[in-house]
Design an enzyme around this catalytic site. Sequence first.
Site, PDB file in Angstrom:
ATOM      1  N   CYS A  11      31.933  44.756  68.494  1.00  0.00           N
ATOM      2  CA  CYS A  11      30.966  43.982  67.577  1.00  0.00           C
ATOM      3  C   CYS A  11      30.307  44.511  66.488  1.00  0.00           C
ATOM      4  O   CYS A  11      29.878  44.065  65.587  1.00  0.00           O
ATOM      5  CB  CYS A  11      30.019  43.328  68.634  1.00  0.00           C
ATOM      6  SG  CYS A  11      29.021  44.566  69.684  1.00  0.00           S
ATOM      7  N   HIS A 116      25.140  44.559  71.947  1.00  0.00           N
ATOM      8  CA  HIS A 116      25.908  43.573  71.117  1.00  0.00           C
ATOM      9  C   HIS A 116      25.089  43.490  69.768  1.00  0.00           C
ATOM     10  O   HIS A 116      23.994  43.326  69.633  1.00  0.00           O
ATOM     11  CB  HIS A 116      25.866  42.198  71.743  1.00  0.00           C
ATOM     12  CG  HIS A 116      26.529  41.280  71.020  1.00  0.00           C
ATOM     13  ND1 HIS A 116      28.057  41.304  70.941  1.00  0.00           N
ATOM     14  CD2 HIS A 116      26.022  40.058  70.434  1.00  0.00           C
ATOM     15  CE1 HIS A 116      28.322  40.275  70.076  1.00  0.00           C
ATOM     16  NE2 HIS A 116      27.246  39.337  69.868  1.00  0.00           N
ATOM     17  N   ASN A 131      27.884  35.660  64.536  1.00  0.00           N
ATOM     18  CA  ASN A 131      27.902  36.481  65.471  1.00  0.00           C
ATOM     19  C   ASN A 131      29.575  36.357  66.181  1.00  0.00           C
ATOM     20  O   ASN A 131      30.031  35.218  65.970  1.00  0.00           O
ATOM     21  CB  ASN A 131      27.031  35.671  66.734  1.00  0.00           C
ATOM     22  CG  ASN A 131      27.002  36.393  68.049  1.00  0.00           C
ATOM     23  OD1 ASN A 131      28.111  37.081  68.490  1.00  0.00           O
ATOM     24  ND2 ASN A 131      25.993  36.098  68.499  1.00  0.00           N
TER      25      ASN A 131
END
Length: 167
Positions: A11, A116, A131
Amino acid sequence: LYHETQESKLCAVHCLNAVLQGPYFSELELAAIARDLDQSERDVMLESGGGDAHSPDYLRFVSEASSNVALDGNFSIQVLQRALAALDLKCLPLNSPELATATTEIAAYICNLHDHWFALRRIGAQWYNFNSLLPAPQHLSSFYASAFLDSLKNEGWSIFAVQGELP
């Protein structure tokens, strides 16, 4: 809009590429930055211990896993900051005194909680949530983007402002 969906624990890679709006970095490039940071940290630790590579503190330090990249592919904020710095961009904690006096407008935020990472990015006059867990970027009104950042802060997220001329 350029958007990457979640792949493994990459991520941080997706987040940087969303901020930059293109495939600027891969996990291999960020891993190389992490290795450089790890080596710099080992050098500092060795110097602070008087150059003794056999001291218990130094041996304990070098035996620990990297703090810049995890085995699952997650990267530290220092790696993201160094990657952005290579493009003449600053990445500062939201509570940084430097931001309070900054004259440059913030065009992106990097958010992190529990391994994250994701980005909020302004493109033109519109804000988007990039995201990587979402199938596509989520449009946010300016009011909602501000409220969303406030809620993230209240939930304990670490937020960093990106300054400079974004691509």
